[in-house]
Design a protein around this motif. Structure first.
Motif, PDB file in Angstrom:
ATOM      1  N   ASN A   1       0.805  -1.217   0.000  1.00 37.72           N
ATOM      2  CA  ASN A   1       0.000   0.000   0.000  1.00 37.72           C
ATOM      3  C   ASN A   1       0.840   1.270   0.000  1.00 37.72           C
ATOM      4  OD1 ASN A   1      -2.936  -0.603   0.003  1.00 37.72           O
ATOM      5  ND2 ASN A   1      -2.305  -1.944   1.665  1.00 37.72           N
ATOM      6  N   ARG A   2       2.154   1.113  -0.060  1.00 41.78           N
ATOM      7  CA  ARG A   2       3.038   2.274  -0.132  1.00 41.78           C
ATOM      8  C   ARG A   2       2.870   2.974  -1.483  1.00 41.78           C
ATOM      9  NH1 ARG A   2       8.474   1.968   2.582  1.00 41.78           N
ATOM     10  NH2 ARG A   2       9.034   2.973   0.630  1.00 41.78           N
TER      11      ARG A   2
ATOM     12  N   PRO B   1      -1.618  -2.475  -8.229  1.00 41.01           N
ATOM     13  CA  PRO B   1      -2.130  -3.784  -8.667  1.00 41.01           C
ATOM     14  C   PRO B   1      -2.820  -3.662 -10.025  1.00 41.01           C
ATOM     15  CG  PRO B   1      -3.473  -2.914  -6.877  1.00 41.01           C
ATOM     16  CD  PRO B   1      -2.317  -1.981  -7.049  1.00 41.01           C
ATOM     17  N   VAL B   2      -2.783  -4.747 -10.795  1.00 42.61           N
ATOM     18  CA  VAL B   2      -3.452  -4.735 -12.094  1.00 42.61           C
ATOM     19  C   VAL B   2      -4.904  -5.159 -11.963  1.00 42.61           C
ATOM     20  CG1 VAL B   2      -1.361  -5.052 -13.455  1.00 42.61           C
ATOM     21  CG2 VAL B   2      -2.608  -7.057 -12.658  1.00 42.61           C
ATOM     22  N   ALA B   3      -5.241  -5.797 -10.845  1.00 44.98           N
ATOM     23  CA  ALA B   3      -6.629  -6.198 -10.612  1.00 44.98           C
ATOM     24  C   ALA B   3      -6.837  -6.471  -9.133  1.00 44.98           C
ATOM     25  CB  ALA B   3      -6.967  -7.446 -11.418  1.00 44.98           C
ATOM     26  N   GLU B   4      -8.102  -6.338  -8.723  1.00 44.32           N
ATOM     27  CA  GLU B   4      -8.497  -6.703  -7.373  1.00 44.32           C
ATOM     28  C   GLU B   4      -9.550  -7.785  -7.500  1.00 44.32           C
ATOM     29  OE1 GLU B   4      -9.183  -3.749  -4.365  1.00 44.32           O
ATOM     30  OE2 GLU B   4      -8.063  -2.265  -5.523  1.00 44.32           O
ATOM     31  N   LEU B   5      -9.163  -9.000  -7.120  1.00 45.82           N
ATOM     32  CA  LEU B   5     -10.054 -10.144  -7.216  1.00 45.82           C
ATOM     33  C   LEU B   5     -10.694 -10.420  -5.864  1.00 45.82           C
ATOM     34  CD1 LEU B   5      -7.665 -12.432  -9.287  1.00 45.82           C
ATOM     35  CD2 LEU B   5      -9.380 -10.823 -10.130  1.00 45.82           C
ATOM     36  N   GLY B   6     -11.599 -11.365  -5.835  1.00 46.33           N
ATOM     37  CA  GLY B   6     -12.250 -11.728  -4.588  1.00 46.33           C
ATOM     38  C   GLY B   6     -11.270 -12.218  -3.539  1.00 46.33           C
ATOM     39  N   GLN B   7     -10.171 -12.818  -3.983  1.00 50.74           N
ATOM     40  CA  GLN B   7      -9.182 -13.339  -3.040  1.00 50.74           C
ATOM     41  C   GLN B   7      -8.009 -12.397  -2.823  1.00 50.74           C
ATOM     42  OE1 GLN B   7      -8.059 -17.350  -3.736  1.00 50.74           O
ATOM     43  NE2 GLN B   7     -10.141 -18.080  -3.584  1.00 50.74           N
TER      44      GLN B   7
ATOM     45  N   VAL C   1       6.930  -5.903  -9.750  1.00 56.50           N
ATOM     46  CA  VAL C   1       7.302  -6.198  -8.361  1.00 56.50           C
ATOM     47  C   VAL C   1       8.794  -6.512  -8.283  1.00 56.50           C
ATOM     48  CG1 VAL C   1       6.961  -7.787  -6.428  1.00 56.50           C
ATOM     49  CG2 VAL C   1       4.988  -6.965  -7.729  1.00 56.50           C
ATOM     50  N   GLU C   2       9.297  -7.300  -9.223  1.00 55.14           N
ATOM     51  CA  GLU C   2      10.724  -7.628  -9.239  1.00 55.14           C
ATOM     52  C   GLU C   2      11.568  -6.370  -9.427  1.00 55.14           C
ATOM     53  OE1 GLU C   2      12.580 -10.264  -8.504  1.00 55.14           O
ATOM     54  OE2 GLU C   2      10.736 -11.253  -7.902  1.00 55.14           O
ATOM     55  N   ALA C   3      11.137  -5.474 -10.299  1.00 52.36           N
ATOM     56  CA  ALA C   3      11.872  -4.223 -10.520  1.00 52.36           C
ATOM     57  C   ALA C   3      11.890  -3.386  -9.241  1.00 52.36           C
ATOM     58  CB  ALA C   3      11.243  -3.436 -11.674  1.00 52.36           C
ATOM     59  N   TRP C   4      10.776  -3.343  -8.532  1.00 52.15           N
ATOM     60  CA  TRP C   4      10.695  -2.603  -7.271  1.00 52.15           C
ATOM     61  C   TRP C   4      11.654  -3.207  -6.251  1.00 52.15           C
ATOM     62  CZ3 TRP C   4       9.327  -3.741  -2.223  1.00 52.15           C
ATOM     63  CH2 TRP C   4       9.087  -2.660  -1.381  1.00 52.15           C
ATOM     64  N   CYS C   5      11.654  -4.532  -6.143  1.00 53.44           N
ATOM     65  CA  CYS C   5      12.546  -5.221  -5.204  1.00 53.44           C
ATOM     66  C   CYS C   5      14.006  -4.955  -5.561  1.00 53.44           C
ATOM     67  CB  CYS C   5      12.275  -6.722  -5.208  1.00 53.44           C
ATOM     68  SG  CYS C   5      10.694  -7.200  -4.472  1.00 53.44           S
ATOM     69  N   ALA C   6      14.340  -5.043  -6.838  1.00 56.29           N
ATOM     70  CA  ALA C   6      15.709  -4.826  -7.287  1.00 56.29           C
ATOM     71  C   ALA C   6      16.163  -3.400  -6.982  1.00 56.29           C
ATOM     72  CB  ALA C   6      15.831  -5.113  -8.777  1.00 56.29           C
ATOM     73  N   GLN C   7      15.276  -2.441  -7.186  1.00 56.65           N
ATOM     74  CA  GLN C   7      15.612  -1.043  -6.908  1.00 56.65           C
ATOM     75  C   GLN C   7      15.878  -0.850  -5.420  1.00 56.65           C
ATOM     76  OE1 GLN C   7      12.428   1.706  -7.641  1.00 56.65           O
ATOM     77  NE2 GLN C   7      13.794   3.468  -7.672  1.00 56.65           N
ATOM     78  N   ARG C   8      15.055  -1.456  -4.582  1.00 53.67           N
ATOM     79  CA  ARG C   8      15.243  -1.346  -3.132  1.00 53.67           C
ATOM     80  C   ARG C   8      16.549  -2.007  -2.702  1.00 53.67           C
ATOM     81  NH1 ARG C   8      11.812   1.133   0.405  1.00 53.67           N
ATOM     82  NH2 ARG C   8      11.906  -0.628   1.774  1.00 53.67           N
ATOM     83  N   GLU C   9      16.832  -3.170  -3.266  1.00 59.46           N
ATOM     84  CA  GLU C   9      18.065  -3.883  -2.918  1.00 59.46           C
ATOM     85  C   GLU C   9      19.291  -3.098  -3.373  1.00 59.46           C
ATOM     86  OE1 GLU C   9      17.368  -7.687  -4.687  1.00 59.46           O
ATOM     87  OE2 GLU C   9      15.999  -8.299  -3.097  1.00 59.46           O
ATOM     88  N   ALA C  10      19.209  -2.496  -4.553  1.00 61.46           N
ATOM     89  CA  ALA C  10      20.329  -1.724  -5.084  1.00 61.46           C
ATOM     90  C   ALA C  10      20.605  -0.484  -4.236  1.00 61.46           C
ATOM     91  CB  ALA C  10      20.057  -1.315  -6.528  1.00 61.46           C
ATOM     92  N   SER C  11      19.553   0.076  -3.652  1.00 62.35           N
ATOM     93  CA  SER C  11      19.733   1.284  -2.842  1.00 62.35           C
ATOM     94  C   SER C  11      20.124   0.952  -1.406  1.00 62.35           C
ATOM     95  CB  SER C  11      18.461   2.135  -2.867  1.00 62.35           C
ATOM     96  OG  SER C  11      17.417   1.471  -2.182  1.00 62.35           O
ATOM     97  N   GLY C  12      20.222  -0.343  -1.103  1.00 61.90           N
ATOM     98  CA  GLY C  12      20.655  -0.741   0.231  1.00 61.90           C
ATOM     99  C   GLY C  12      19.537  -0.841   1.249  1.00 61.90           C
ATOM    100  N   VAL C  13      18.303  -0.679   0.832  1.00 65.33           N
ATOM    101  CA  VAL C  13      17.169  -0.804   1.741  1.00 65.33           C
ATOM    102  C   VAL C  13      16.885  -2.276   1.911  1.00 65.33           C
ATOM    103  CG1 VAL C  13      14.739  -0.286   2.121  1.00 65.33           C
ATOM    104  CG2 VAL C  13      16.218   1.392   1.011  1.00 65.33           C
ATOM    105  N   ARG C  14      16.848  -2.735   3.137  1.00 67.88           N
ATOM    106  CA  ARG C  14      16.610  -4.147   3.394  1.00 67.88           C
ATOM    107  C   ARG C  14      15.467  -4.298   4.387  1.00 67.88           C
ATOM    108  NH1 ARG C  14      22.175  -6.984   4.581  1.00 67.88           N
ATOM    109  NH2 ARG C  14      20.972  -8.789   3.934  1.00 67.88           N
ATOM    110  N   GLN C  15      14.735  -5.367   4.223  1.00 71.57           N
ATOM    111  CA  GLN C  15      13.670  -5.702   5.163  1.00 71.57           C
ATOM    112  C   GLN C  15      14.298  -6.448   6.326  1.00 71.57           C
ATOM    113  OE1 GLN C  15      10.560  -4.735   4.875  1.00 71.57           O
ATOM    114  NE2 GLN C  15      10.986  -3.773   2.931  1.00 71.57           N
ATOM    115  N   LYS C  16      13.798  -6.215   7.519  1.00 72.02           N
ATOM    116  CA  LYS C  16      14.251  -6.978   8.672  1.00 72.02           C
ATOM    117  C   LYS C  16      13.643  -8.361   8.616  1.00 72.02           C
ATOM    118  CE  LYS C  16      14.739  -3.076  11.811  1.00 72.02           C
ATOM    119  NZ  LYS C  16      14.302  -2.497  13.061  1.00 72.02           N
ATOM    120  N   LYS C  17      14.471  -9.368   8.866  1.00 73.39           N
ATOM    121  CA  LYS C  17      13.955 -10.734   8.887  1.00 73.39           C
ATOM    122  C   LYS C  17      13.391 -11.016  10.257  1.00 73.39           C
ATOM    123  CE  LYS C  17      16.482 -13.147   5.379  1.00 73.39           C
ATOM    124  NZ  LYS C  17      17.240 -14.337   5.072  1.00 73.39           N
ATOM    125  N   ARG C  18      12.274 -11.716  10.274  1.00 75.59           N
ATOM    126  CA  ARG C  18      11.672 -12.127  11.531  1.00 75.59           C
ATOM    127  C   ARG C  18      12.414 -13.348  12.038  1.00 75.59           C
ATOM    128  NH1 ARG C  18       5.685 -11.075  12.151  1.00 75.59           N
ATOM    129  NH2 ARG C  18       5.935 -12.851  13.477  1.00 75.59           N
TER     130      ARG C  18
END
Length: 71
Positions: free
Chosen positions: A31-32, A38-44, A53-70
């Motif tokens: 939701n950021r 999204p390309v569609a909103e389905l019932g599920q 999504v992959e491009a977004w992840c790659a951009q974040r990884e390249a900029s050094g932004v990392r998610q904290k692992k649980r």
């Protein structure tokens, strides 16, 4: 002659790609304003183009932004 269909992903695939974050955290991320729309909103749930999504992840990884692992 065949038309290639774009690969789509849902929140579960995004959750796996980001390192098994909680469903709530994936909801927050998708939701950021900088996350692909999204390309569609389905019932599920919503679905996104996998390439975006992959491009977004790659951009974040390249900029050094990392998610904290649980743990």
């Amino acid at each position: 002659m065949g038309t290639r269909k774009p690969k789509l992903v849902g929140s579960h695939e995004i959750r796996v790609r980001l390192g098994w974050l909680s469903r709530q955290r994936v909801y927050q991320i998708t939701n950021r304003a900088d996350f692909p729309r999204p390309v569609a909103e389905l019932g599920q749930g919503k679905i996104w183009l996998a390439a975006e999504v992959e491009a977004w992840c790659a951009q974040r990884e390249a900029s050094g932004v990392r998610q904290k692992k649980r743990t």
